[in-house]
Design a protein around this motif. Structure first.
Motif, short mmCIF file in Angstrom:
data_model
loop_
_atom_site.label_atom_id
_atom_site.label_comp_id
_atom_site.label_asym_id
_atom_site.label_seq_id
_atom_site.Cartn_x
_atom_site.Cartn_y
_atom_site.Cartn_z
N TYR A 116 0.89 -1.19 -0.08
CA TYR A 116 0.04 -0.02 -0.04
C TYR A 116 0.83 1.21 0.08
CZ TYR A 116 -4.14 2.97 1.14
OH TYR A 116 -5.14 3.88 1.00
N TYR A 117 2.01 1.53 0.60
CA TYR A 117 2.82 2.48 0.82
C TYR A 117 3.52 2.78 -0.78
CZ TYR A 117 5.66 6.01 2.59
OH TYR A 117 6.33 7.21 2.66
N PHE A 118 3.46 1.81 -1.56
CA PHE A 118 4.01 1.95 -2.88
C PHE A 118 2.85 2.13 -3.99
CE2 PHE A 118 7.65 0.58 -1.04
CZ PHE A 118 8.88 0.96 -1.54
N ASP A 119 1.49 2.24 -3.38
CA ASP A 119 0.49 2.47 -4.32
C ASP A 119 0.69 4.07 -4.61
OD1 ASP A 119 -2.13 3.15 -5.30
OD2 ASP A 119 -3.05 1.75 -4.22
N GLU A 120 0.84 4.40 -5.84
CA GLU A 120 0.92 5.71 -6.17
C GLU A 120 -0.31 6.65 -6.02
OE1 GLU A 120 2.49 6.39 -10.13
OE2 GLU A 120 4.33 5.57 -9.45
N GLN A 121 -1.60 5.85 -6.23
CA GLN A 121 -2.79 6.54 -5.86
C GLN A 121 -2.97 7.06 -4.58
OE1 GLN A 121 -4.79 7.57 -8.74
NE2 GLN A 121 -5.70 8.94 -7.12
N PHE A 122 -2.59 6.17 -3.52
CA PHE A 122 -2.54 6.35 -2.08
C PHE A 122 -1.77 7.88 -2.04
CE2 PHE A 122 -0.22 5.67 1.87
CZ PHE A 122 -1.10 6.19 2.60
N HIS A 123 -0.58 7.73 -2.36
CA HIS A 123 0.31 9.02 -2.36
C HIS A 123 -0.34 10.24 -2.93
CE1 HIS A 123 4.22 7.52 -0.67
NE2 HIS A 123 3.58 6.24 -0.80
N ARG A 124 -0.87 10.07 -3.95
CA ARG A 124 -1.51 11.25 -4.75
C ARG A 124 -2.81 11.68 -3.77
NH1 ARG A 124 -1.02 7.98 -9.55
NH2 ARG A 124 0.71 8.86 -10.91
N ASP A 125 -3.52 10.73 -3.25
CA ASP A 125 -4.58 11.17 -2.40
C ASP A 125 -4.33 11.64 -1.14
OD1 ASP A 125 -6.31 10.34 -4.55
OD2 ASP A 125 -6.56 8.19 -3.66
N GLU A 126 -3.40 11.20 -0.64
CA GLU A 126 -3.02 11.59 0.76
C GLU A 126 -1.86 12.20 1.08
OE1 GLU A 126 -5.30 11.20 3.16
OE2 GLU A 126 -6.67 9.74 2.41
N LEU A 127 -0.60 11.61 0.64
CA LEU A 127 0.73 12.07 0.98
C LEU A 127 0.99 13.38 0.16
CD1 LEU A 127 0.73 9.12 2.17
CD2 LEU A 127 3.08 9.49 2.18
N LEU A 128 0.96 13.28 -1.15
CA LEU A 128 1.23 14.54 -1.98
C LEU A 128 0.47 15.87 -1.74
CD1 LEU A 128 1.84 13.41 -5.72
CD2 LEU A 128 3.39 14.88 -4.12
N PRO A 129 -0.60 15.78 -1.37
CA PRO A 129 -1.35 16.98 -1.01
C PRO A 129 -0.81 17.60 0.50
CG PRO A 129 -2.98 15.61 -1.85
CD PRO A 129 -1.76 14.80 -1.68
#
Length: 541
Positions: A269-282
């Motif tokens: 899950y930590y390598f799921d790019e969509q997770f990063h786009r949704d949560e971490l990048l913002p």
């Protein structure tokens, strides 16, 4: 192979202790500019970043580097002191290690390719590094996103309830650190990496050595924005730390508890790019680039509700509308499971003058820890443990927050190890095995609580001295349960399991040293000794 479209270059800085620290820097390929930085630090050798995220490489925890480069960030990957290409002594999660990360942060922040804004990134050990560096308060560190990482090294994973961890400590130290250095031609004596396991075993109490390795105690000084992300599937290793980290820091903060249900799922899950786009990048965009978005308008706490399989939110943790519900342990048979005692959980107070459960250990049928096997080789994880099962729920009920087991116990020995597991037993015939929703541990000789940090629903044990039991005397033990959120639907049951060791199947890799325990323990649950399981419950509308 991990696809990163740029070649990193190495930077060096001399730390305050005189050690040469090294890190790889990845810059966006779009041009020569100045970029905000996300920095990850671990003992897992920056030279191994070509390996793919996969459960066979559990130490690959740095996240999707290329995604951050594509979004205008520099990514800095640091070898911690005494590991990889950094000099010094490996002293995991010590304050000195945090200060070394501090020195690297301040060095890269003033480079010509940096805007001066630094955040930290990464899961598990990388998350430990985030909590650890944040407590040293580097001026250029603007935020951390702490995904899946402990804060109190003694209580969170070295000594659960005072009971030493065995399985994870060995596989982590040898599999992820020592052997990986040997494979790259670095003797694991370099940096004194081989000494760490002896240090852990030499400090079985929460002494000064342990305190220096627990950011927990200094987190109230952290005032930068913190996004703490826990994972239900790694509850026995990191989850407690994410909750306490969220609670203790004093700057702007948010909590998210995500759905992955295993160690492997948490890594992927930590390598799921969509997770990063949704949560971490913002989050990074707002706190490192100054972009106005809605990240700070999110509820303070968001969490996945197991059994309901949806995310919910609250204004705080535990949710303000959560109140304690009490289940009493009784010797009345539940007729719900085959176990040593087949006891019951009831919301009615006990009326018996004498009611207790005694059992002896080690059980002659145990095969894989407490797990036994039938004649067909099918494992049974509860047949030889003590269980207390509720009646079927008469309505949907959500249990979200903290939990505590108050257990009145005696023994013919001078100590008792209590291993607690709370499971959701589905009424659906094809639902499979019960789902573990919380657990806890306590060595009875460590029962003393810290009055400043303990609360009604969350005991905080001192672990600073050992108080042996007098055989035959009854003691009140309060066992802290890990945070939880689950929906018990109408017809479902809650099951409490009590024993004194792990299942080597269902609890791996977070298994404990059994030692030389032989004896008989008794759990008392009568009117004068009302043993109870208390869980935070939220109203359902």
């Amino acid at each position: 192979m991990v696809d990163v479209n740029v070649t990193p270059f190495e930077v060096e800085v001399r730390s305050r202790t005189g050690n040469l620290l090294r890190a790889d820097v990845y810059l966006p390929s779009s041009g020569d500019g100045r970029y905000p930085i996300v920095l990850g630090a671990s003992p897992y050798q920056k030279a191994l970043r070509h390996l793919p995220p996969n459960p066979v490489f559990p130490f690959i925890e740095y996240g999707p580097i290329q995604l951050y480069l594509d979004n205008g960030y520099a990514y800095v990957a640091m070898d911690l002191p005494g590991t990889g290409r950094s000099e010094g002594t490996w002293d995991p999660v010590s304050r000195g290690e945090g200060e070394a990360i501090h020195d690297m942060i301040e060095h890269v922040a003033v480079q010509p390719w940096s805007t001066g804004s630094v955040g930290m990134i990464g899961m598990s050990h990388y998350c430990w590094s985030q909590w650890n560096a944040a407590r040293t308060r580097p001026p250029h560190l603007k935020t951390i996103v702490a995904y899946d990482g402990a804060t109190d090294m003694y209580r969170d994973w070295m000594y659960h309830g005072g009971i030493p961890i065995q399985g994870f400590l060995n596989t982590w130290l040898f599999g992820s650190v020592l052997y990986q250095h040997e494979l790259r031609g670095i003797d694991f004596h370099v940096g004194d990496k081989h000494e760490y396991i002896y240090d852990v075993l030499s400090h079985p109490l929460d002494d000064e050595w342990q305190r220096r390795r627990s950011p927990f105690w200094e987190l109230p000084s952290v005032d930068i924005p913190v996004f703490s992300i826990g994972v239900w599937g790694k509850a026995a290793l990191h989850l407690r730390g994410n909750f306490y980290g969220f609670e203790r820091v004093r700057g702007p903060k948010k909590l998210l508890v995500a759905h992955p249900s295993s160690f492997a799922e948490a890594q992927m899950y930590y390598f799921d790019e969509q997770f990063h786009r949704d949560e971490l990048l913002p989050w990074y965009d707002h706190h490192l680039k100054g972009i106005e978005n809605d990240v700070m308008k999110q509820p303070a706490a968001r969490f996945y509700v197991n059994g309901e399989n949806t995310y919910r939110s609250a204004a705080s943790w535990p949710p303000p509308d959560a109140t304690p519900t009490t289940f009493h342990l009784t010797g009345t048979h539940s007729d719900a499971v085959t176990s040593l005692n087949n006891g019951s959980l009831t919301e009615a107070e006990p009326d018996s003058e004498q009611d207790s459960t005694s059992w002896s250990y080690p059980d002659p049928q145990w095969m894989a820890g407490v797990t036994v096997f039938d004649k067909h080789g099918v494992p049974d994880h509860v047949a030889r443990v003590n269980t207390f099962t509720s009646p079927p729920m008469d309505r949907d009920r959500e249990f979200t927050g903290h939990g505590v087991l108050t257990l009145y116990a005696s023994s013919d020995q001078t100590d008792i190890d209590v291993f607690v597991k709370v499971s959701l037993v589905s009424a659906e015939p094809d639902a499979g095995l019960p789902v573990k929703v919380s657990q806890g541990w306590l060595r009875a000789s460590h029962r003393a609580e810290n009055p400043e940090l303990t609360s009604d629903m969350r005991p905080f044990h001192q672990h600073t001295s050992v108080e042996p039991l007098v055989p035959g005397e009854i003691y009140e033990l309060r066992v802290e349960l890990l945070p939880m959120s689950f929906l018990a639907r109408a017809g479902d049951r809650i099951r409490l399991e009590l024993t004194n060791q792990d299942s080597l199947i269902t609890d791996a890799p977070m298994t404990h040293f059994y030692g030389t325990k032989v004896g008989t323990d008794t759990y008392h649950h009568d009117r004068g000794h009302p043993s109870t399981l208390r869980l935070h419950e939220r109203p359902r509308t």
